[in-house]
Design a protein around this motif. Structure first.
Motif, PDB file in Angstrom:
ATOM      1  N   ILE A  89      40.954  11.027  70.509  1.00 59.63           N
ATOM      2  CA  ILE A  89      39.545  11.074  70.107  1.00 59.63           C
ATOM      3  C   ILE A  89      38.953   9.676  70.225  1.00 59.63           C
ATOM      4  O   ILE A  89      37.889   9.485  70.818  1.00 59.63           O
ATOM      5  N   ALA A  90      39.646   8.699  69.669  1.00 57.59           N
ATOM      6  CA  ALA A  90      39.169   7.311  69.714  1.00 57.59           C
ATOM      7  C   ALA A  90      39.036   6.820  71.154  1.00 57.59           C
ATOM      8  O   ALA A  90      38.033   6.181  71.505  1.00 57.59           O
ATOM      9  N   LYS A  91      40.033   7.129  71.996  1.00 57.73           N
ATOM     10  CA  LYS A  91      39.974   6.697  73.400  1.00 57.73           C
ATOM     11  C   LYS A  91      38.810   7.348  74.129  1.00 57.73           C
ATOM     12  O   LYS A  91      38.098   6.695  74.892  1.00 57.73           O
ATOM     13  N   ARG A  92      38.597   8.638  73.904  1.00 57.77           N
ATOM     14  CA  ARG A  92      37.527   9.360  74.596  1.00 57.77           C
ATOM     15  C   ARG A  92      36.152   8.821  74.199  1.00 57.77           C
ATOM     16  O   ARG A  92      35.278   8.673  75.046  1.00 57.77           O
ATOM     17  N   ARG A  98      31.359   3.597  77.218  1.00 54.51           N
ATOM     18  CA  ARG A  98      31.607   2.378  78.006  1.00 54.51           C
ATOM     19  C   ARG A  98      32.082   1.240  77.096  1.00 54.51           C
ATOM     20  O   ARG A  98      31.662   0.108  77.223  1.00 54.51           O
ATOM     21  N   HIS A  99      32.906   1.596  76.143  1.00 51.81           N
ATOM     22  CA  HIS A  99      33.540   0.680  75.188  1.00 51.81           C
ATOM     23  C   HIS A  99      32.535  -0.023  74.280  1.00 51.81           C
ATOM     24  O   HIS A  99      32.836  -1.057  73.713  1.00 51.81           O
TER      25      HIS A  99
END
Length: 171
Positions: A89-92, A98-99
């Motif tokens: 979830i956090a990565k997505r 775009r971070h």
């Protein structure tokens, strides 16, 4: 004042502001809780939305704090795409933004438990792509309904902000 004490004080300010608001004290009386300024208080379908700004910090730093008010929406929308474990979830969210947005474990996992307690998501243990045991979360039917409501609210909020930001400036 140390970082922990500042966080505790900010939390007390928010709680006090919400209590005053519920008691009917006008927002104009709540504008300054030094060293914090109250940005807004509203009651949206029984949910408290309280925003404070730390007068001792730059606005750019404060922008990350906006995430707290949008965390449920970010999680619900991300889980609408697939059943995921917390790390995914956090990565997505990071990749999709775009971070510009990062979900810290200290915020993410309590939010997941809160959403699970509300019945908006379910959790089940499984094996991650890395071969490790992980708790996978999925959106429930009430969670999908809540997602629609939250998304509608935030799109309206974004439109209102855009209207104000698009005001013509004086020459």
């Amino acid at each position: 004042m140390g970082a922990q004490a500042k966080r505790s004080h900010a939390g007390q300010v928010v709680k006090a502001a919400w209590c005053y608001y519920r008691a009917g004290i006008s927002q104009s009386h709540l504008q300054s809780f030094a060293p914090y300024s109250l940005l807004s208080i509203s009651d949206n379908n029984g949910l408290a939305l309280v925003s404070c700004f730390d007068n001792n910090r730059a606005m750019a730093t404060s922008r990350q704090e906006l995430l707290q008010g949008t965390l449920d929406l970010l999680i619900l929308k991300t889980l609408a795409t697939a059943d995921l474990h917390g790390w995914d979830i956090a990565k997505r969210v990071a990749v999709a933004s775009r971070h510009r947005l990062t979900l810290k474990q200290g915020s993410l996992y309590p939010a997941l438990h809160r959403l699970e307690n509300r019945g908006w998501i379910d959790a089940e243990w499984g094996i991650s792509d890395g071969g490790r045991a992980a708790k996978f979360y999925r959106l429930t039917r009430p969670g999908r309904k809540q997602l629609v409501e939250e998304k509608e609210y935030w799109l309206g909020f974004a439109a209102a902000m855009t209207s104000v930001l698009d005001l013509k400036e004086a020459p």
